[in-house]
Design an enzyme around this catalytic site. Structure first.
Site, PDB file in Angstrom:
ATOM      1  N   ASP A 176     -10.116 -10.548   9.057  1.00  0.00           N
ATOM      2  CA  ASP A 176     -10.040  -9.255   8.362  1.00  0.00           C
ATOM      3  C   ASP A 176     -11.457  -8.732   8.056  1.00  0.00           C
ATOM      4  OD1 ASP A 176      -8.356  -7.275   6.679  1.00  0.00           O
ATOM      5  OD2 ASP A 176      -9.820  -8.034   5.246  1.00  0.00           O
ATOM      6  N   VAL A 218       0.837  -1.207   0.000  1.00  0.00           N
ATOM      7  CA  VAL A 218       0.000   0.000   0.000  1.00  0.00           C
ATOM      8  C   VAL A 218       0.873   1.258   0.000  1.00  0.00           C
ATOM      9  CG1 VAL A 218      -1.808   1.273   1.201  1.00  0.00           C
ATOM     10  CG2 VAL A 218      -1.853  -1.230   1.199  1.00  0.00           C
ATOM     11  N   ILE A 248     -12.705   1.225  -2.789  1.00  0.00           N
ATOM     12  CA  ILE A 248     -14.124   1.628  -2.895  1.00  0.00           C
ATOM     13  C   ILE A 248     -14.390   2.797  -1.945  1.00  0.00           C
ATOM     14  CG2 ILE A 248     -16.521   0.881  -2.675  1.00  0.00           C
ATOM     15  CD1 ILE A 248     -15.545  -2.016  -2.817  1.00  0.00           C
ATOM     16  N   LYS A 287     -13.460  -5.283   9.474  1.00  0.00           N
ATOM     17  CA  LYS A 287     -14.125  -4.322   8.570  1.00  0.00           C
ATOM     18  C   LYS A 287     -15.602  -4.160   8.920  1.00  0.00           C
ATOM     19  CE  LYS A 287     -10.844  -5.138   4.829  1.00  0.00           C
ATOM     20  NZ  LYS A 287     -10.490  -6.075   3.757  1.00  0.00           N
ATOM     21  N   VAL A 328     -11.600  -0.155   4.738  1.00  0.00           N
ATOM     22  CA  VAL A 328     -12.704  -1.047   4.322  1.00  0.00           C
ATOM     23  C   VAL A 328     -12.881  -0.917   2.809  1.00  0.00           C
ATOM     24  CG1 VAL A 328     -15.161  -1.586   4.526  1.00  0.00           C
ATOM     25  CG2 VAL A 328     -13.917  -0.722   6.522  1.00  0.00           C
ATOM     26  N   GLY A 341      -0.496  -9.262  -3.987  1.00  0.00           N
ATOM     27  CA  GLY A 341      -0.452  -8.241  -2.942  1.00  0.00           C
ATOM     28  C   GLY A 341      -1.785  -8.032  -2.233  1.00  0.00           C
ATOM     29  N   ARG A 344      13.261  -1.397   6.448  1.00  0.00           N
ATOM     30  CA  ARG A 344      14.313  -1.631   5.450  1.00  0.00           C
ATOM     31  C   ARG A 344      14.733  -0.321   4.794  1.00  0.00           C
ATOM     32  NH1 ARG A 344      11.219  -4.903   1.382  1.00  0.00           N
ATOM     33  NH2 ARG A 344       9.430  -4.110   2.526  1.00  0.00           N
TER      34      ARG A 344
HETATM   35  P1  NDP Z   1       3.166  -4.833   3.587  1.00  0.00           P
HETATM   36  O1  NDP Z   1       3.633  -5.895   4.501  1.00  0.00           O
HETATM   37  O2  NDP Z   1       3.328  -5.013   2.120  1.00  0.00           O
HETATM   38  O3  NDP Z   1       3.850  -3.434   3.963  1.00  0.00           O
HETATM   39  C1  NDP Z   1       4.101  -3.025   5.277  1.00  0.00           C
HETATM   40  C2  NDP Z   1       5.398  -2.248   5.269  1.00  0.00           C
HETATM   41  O4  NDP Z   1       5.567  -1.657   6.559  1.00  0.00           O
HETATM   42  C3  NDP Z   1       6.602  -3.138   5.009  1.00  0.00           C
HETATM   43  O5  NDP Z   1       7.516  -2.481   4.165  1.00  0.00           O
HETATM   44  C4  NDP Z   1       7.172  -3.332   6.408  1.00  0.00           C
HETATM   45  O6  NDP Z   1       8.549  -3.572   6.433  1.00  0.00           O
HETATM   46  C5  NDP Z   1       6.866  -1.997   7.032  1.00  0.00           C
HETATM   47  N1  NDP Z   1       6.847  -2.081   8.493  1.00  0.00           N
HETATM   48  C6  NDP Z   1       6.288  -3.050   9.242  1.00  0.00           C
HETATM   49  N2  NDP Z   1       6.492  -2.786  10.553  1.00  0.00           N
HETATM   50  C7  NDP Z   1       7.199  -1.638  10.609  1.00  0.00           C
HETATM   51  C8  NDP Z   1       7.734  -0.870  11.675  1.00  0.00           C
HETATM   52  N3  NDP Z   1       7.593  -1.231  12.944  1.00  0.00           N
HETATM   53  N4  NDP Z   1       8.408   0.256  11.375  1.00  0.00           N
HETATM   54  C9  NDP Z   1       8.583   0.628  10.101  1.00  0.00           C
HETATM   55  N5  NDP Z   1       8.094  -0.065   9.046  1.00  0.00           N
HETATM   56  C10 NDP Z   1       7.431  -1.187   9.285  1.00  0.00           C
HETATM   57  O7  NDP Z   1       1.628  -4.587   3.928  1.00  0.00           O
HETATM   58  P2  NDP Z   1       0.520  -3.942   3.015  1.00  0.00           P
HETATM   59  O8  NDP Z   1       1.060  -2.733   2.344  1.00  0.00           O
HETATM   60  O9  NDP Z   1      -0.139  -4.973   2.203  1.00  0.00           O
HETATM   61  O10 NDP Z   1      -0.557  -3.515   4.116  1.00  0.00           O
HETATM   62  C11 NDP Z   1      -0.345  -2.410   4.964  1.00  0.00           C
HETATM   63  C12 NDP Z   1      -1.625  -2.133   5.747  1.00  0.00           C
HETATM   64  O11 NDP Z   1      -2.673  -1.822   4.812  1.00  0.00           O
HETATM   65  C13 NDP Z   1      -2.141  -3.320   6.557  1.00  0.00           C
HETATM   66  O12 NDP Z   1      -2.771  -2.819   7.693  1.00  0.00           O
HETATM   67  C14 NDP Z   1      -3.164  -3.960   5.620  1.00  0.00           C
HETATM   68  O13 NDP Z   1      -4.155  -4.671   6.322  1.00  0.00           O
HETATM   69  C15 NDP Z   1      -3.762  -2.743   4.987  1.00  0.00           C
HETATM   70  N6  NDP Z   1      -4.377  -2.935   3.687  1.00  0.00           N
HETATM   71  C16 NDP Z   1      -3.734  -3.672   2.712  1.00  0.00           C
HETATM   72  C17 NDP Z   1      -4.304  -3.806   1.472  1.00  0.00           C
HETATM   73  C18 NDP Z   1      -3.652  -4.592   0.392  1.00  0.00           C
HETATM   74  O14 NDP Z   1      -4.282  -4.761  -0.677  1.00  0.00           O
HETATM   75  N7  NDP Z   1      -2.439  -5.087   0.574  1.00  0.00           N
HETATM   76  C19 NDP Z   1      -5.585  -3.176   1.140  1.00  0.00           C
HETATM   77  C20 NDP Z   1      -6.164  -2.409   2.234  1.00  0.00           C
HETATM   78  C21 NDP Z   1      -5.561  -2.311   3.434  1.00  0.00           C
HETATM   79  P3  NDP Z   1       9.097  -5.097   6.314  1.00  0.00           P
HETATM   80  O15 NDP Z   1       8.559  -5.644   5.037  1.00  0.00           O
HETATM   81  O16 NDP Z   1      10.572  -4.950   6.338  1.00  0.00           O
HETATM   82  O17 NDP Z   1       8.554  -5.833   7.514  1.00  0.00           O
HETATM   83  N1  HSE Z   2      -6.155  -8.607   2.862  1.00  0.00           N
HETATM   84  C1  HSE Z   2      -7.189  -7.665   2.597  1.00  0.00           C
HETATM   85  C2  HSE Z   2      -8.129  -8.246   1.580  1.00  0.00           C
HETATM   86  C3  HSE Z   2      -6.601  -6.379   2.079  1.00  0.00           C
HETATM   87  O1  HSE Z   2      -7.763  -9.236   0.927  1.00  0.00           O
HETATM   88  O2  HSE Z   2      -9.254  -7.760   1.446  1.00  0.00           O
HETATM   89  C4  HSE Z   2      -7.637  -5.295   1.877  1.00  0.00           C
HETATM   90  O3  HSE Z   2      -8.138  -4.863   3.100  1.00  0.00           O
END
Ligand code: NDP
Ligand code: HSE
Length: 416
Positions: free
Chosen positions: A196, A12, A131, A200, A127, A182, A44
């Site tokens: 999850d 994201v 959308i 929501k 959520v 993803g 990272r």
């Molecule tokens: P990812 O795991 O792809 O990204 C999370 C990022 O945050 C990683 O780069 C991670 O680093 C970093 N991170 C984790 N912990 C820390 C910390 N303590 N300090 C600094 N950086 C940190 O997750 P997503 O992007 O998929 O999801 C992020 C959020 O968005 C979640 O809450 C998810 O539920 C929500 N979400 C995701 C959607 C999706 O389609 N993926 C859609 C809607 C909501 P590292 O990888 O090194 O651990």
């Molecule tokens: N893991 C969640 C899903 C990401 O698949 O709907 C979006 O919230």
């Protein structure tokens, strides 16, 4: 120019950086300001990323910089995401987030802290991915007494079910694809076990009824127990299996009647529009006493769709930066205050093991449920009978089944 910080450069966060980089002039045309990503906090380093030079590893760098007015949290998990969010709000910074775990668990408290510090806490992306649903419910439907919100709320499980049903893929194969695209949570158990979706529906319920029920204790079933037989039975009945979150007033005409909430696989009859929502798409039906039914539809997960929602929250903050915006008060309550889901009226798709001949088994079922629709034919009968009950409740059904045989699966039929 508005300076912001991103917490997390994963799926994201990476999408947010891309959308801002691609659309910054368009955003400036709409708000009068460009967005500058001043810092990116991550564990990272990203030496090959165009914004790699802005990566920091200490939240205090961001908190201490008065130029940063908006923080976008996209790290996931409860801690330290909650702690950083709270600290940013207390430092007088607006926070936007895609993190439904934090909103569903700490949303009431974080909204209160935001209000106290005259900043905003926005979570459109929490959520339904891309959308627009949070702001439309809060603003465009504000005139209504909302009576029910139902939806397909998880892109990963909807993708898996669609691929299993339409492309005959295995659960494992479909989950691996969802992860690769993803869509899945870092621990995909949160998707496939319904957690999850539960977070929501708790958020949607809070928007509708002002009470943030604790996700712990909400009846939550995932999709891991769904089998090919269930899928075939749903098709024979005239529907398709989807993972649904539901919340509503038990008596739509009486807001004091109590709120129900559950997450579980449901058979969606083919004439219900939710039945055609496939793959990563989500859809949310909102019922209001003035507007009637409204449906929202779009991509429920993925980098750019979710980034669209995160960036729209940032834009909303920029567009209203001089205004004191009303912040809703949510009360945190235990799920014990929900109306027991076992008492909700439902028809069920049932598979039950009965050690009797086909005719005797059918007779046994009909003696309990005269209006039953038996799906198994005599040729296919091998001790397991599938049928659809008339409207009953889970409590009544379980009592009835105790005299009939061993339940193999119970799947709710989505009411109209
Ligand atoms: P990812 O795991 O792809 O990204 C999370 C990022 O945050 C990683 O780069 C991670 O680093 C970093 N991170 C984790 N912990 C820390 C910390 N303590 N300090 C600094 N950086 C940190 O997750 P997503 O992007 O998929 O999801 C992020 C959020 O968005 C979640 O809450 C998810 O539920 C929500 N979400 C995701 C959607 C999706 O389609 N993926 C859609 C809607 C909501 P590292 O990888 O090194 O651990
Ligand atoms: N893991 C969640 C899903 C990401 O698949 O709907 C979006 O919230």
């Amino acid at each position: 120019m508005t300076n912001i910080a991103l917490l997390g450069l994963g799926v994201v966060g990476g999408g947010v950086a891309e959308v801002i980089s691609q659309n910054n002039d368009t955003i400036a045309r709409k708000t009068g300001e460009h967005i500058n990503i001043k810092y990116i906090l991550d564990l990272r380093d990203f030496p090959d990323h165009p914004l790699g030079g802005r990566v920091v590893h200490d939240i205090n760098t961001i908190l201490a910089d008065p130029e940063v007015t908006v923080v976008a949290e996209m790290m996931g998990g409860s801690h330290p995401a909650y702690d950083y969010t709270r600290a940013a709000l207390e430092a007088g910074k607006h926070v936007v987030t895609s993190n439904k775990e934090v909103v569903a668990t700490f949303g009431a408290e974080l909204l209160r802290i935001a209000k106290e510090h005259h900043v905003r806490y926005l979570f459109e992306a929490s959520v339904g991915g891309g959308i627009p649903v949070i702001r439309p419910i809060s603003s465009c439907l504000a005139a209504n007494e909302l009576t029910e919100v139902d939806g397909i709320l998880n892109g990963t499980t909807n993708y898996i079910l669609t691929q299993m049903i339409q492309a005959s893929k295995s659960f494992e194969e479909a989950l691996a694809e969802a992860q690769q695209k993803g869509y899945a949570e870092r621990n995909p158990a949160a998707d496939v076990e319904g957690i999850d979706s539960c977070r929501k529906i708790c958020i949607l319920s809070a928007l509708a009824f002002g009470k943030l029920f604790s996700p712990n204790g909400v009846h939550t079933e995932g999709i891991t127990a769904i089998t090919g037989e269930d899928v075939a039975n749903a098709e024979a009945y005239g529907g398709v299996i989807k993972l649904i979150g539901r919340t509503g007033l038990v008596d739509p005409s009486d807001p004091a009647s109590g709120v129900f909430m559950l997450v579980a696989p449901h058979v969606i009859p083919h004439d219900n529009p939710l039945s055609g929502v496939d793959d990563v798409f989500n859809s949310i039906l909102v019922r209001g006493n003035a507007v009637g039914d409204v449906m929202f539809y779009g991509r429920g997960a993925g980098n750019l769709p979710t980034a669209s929602a995160v960036v729209s929250d940032i834009i909303d903050i920029i567009a209203h930066k001089d205004a004191e915006i009303f912040v809703p008060d949510w009360t945190s309550v235990s799920a014990d205050e929900l109306v027991a889901q076992q008492t909700l009226p439902y028809a069920f798709l049932v598979r039950v093991r009965i050690d009797a001949t086909y005719d005797a088994a059918c007779e046994q079922i009909r003696s309990v449920y005269p209006g039953v629709e038996i799906l198994t034919n005599s040729d296919a009968y091998a001790s397991v009978l599938s049928f659809v009950t008339p409207q009953t409740t889970e409590s009544e059904l379980k009592d009835a089944l105790s005299t009939i045989g061993e339940a193999v699966s119970l799947i709710r039929i989505m009411p109209e």
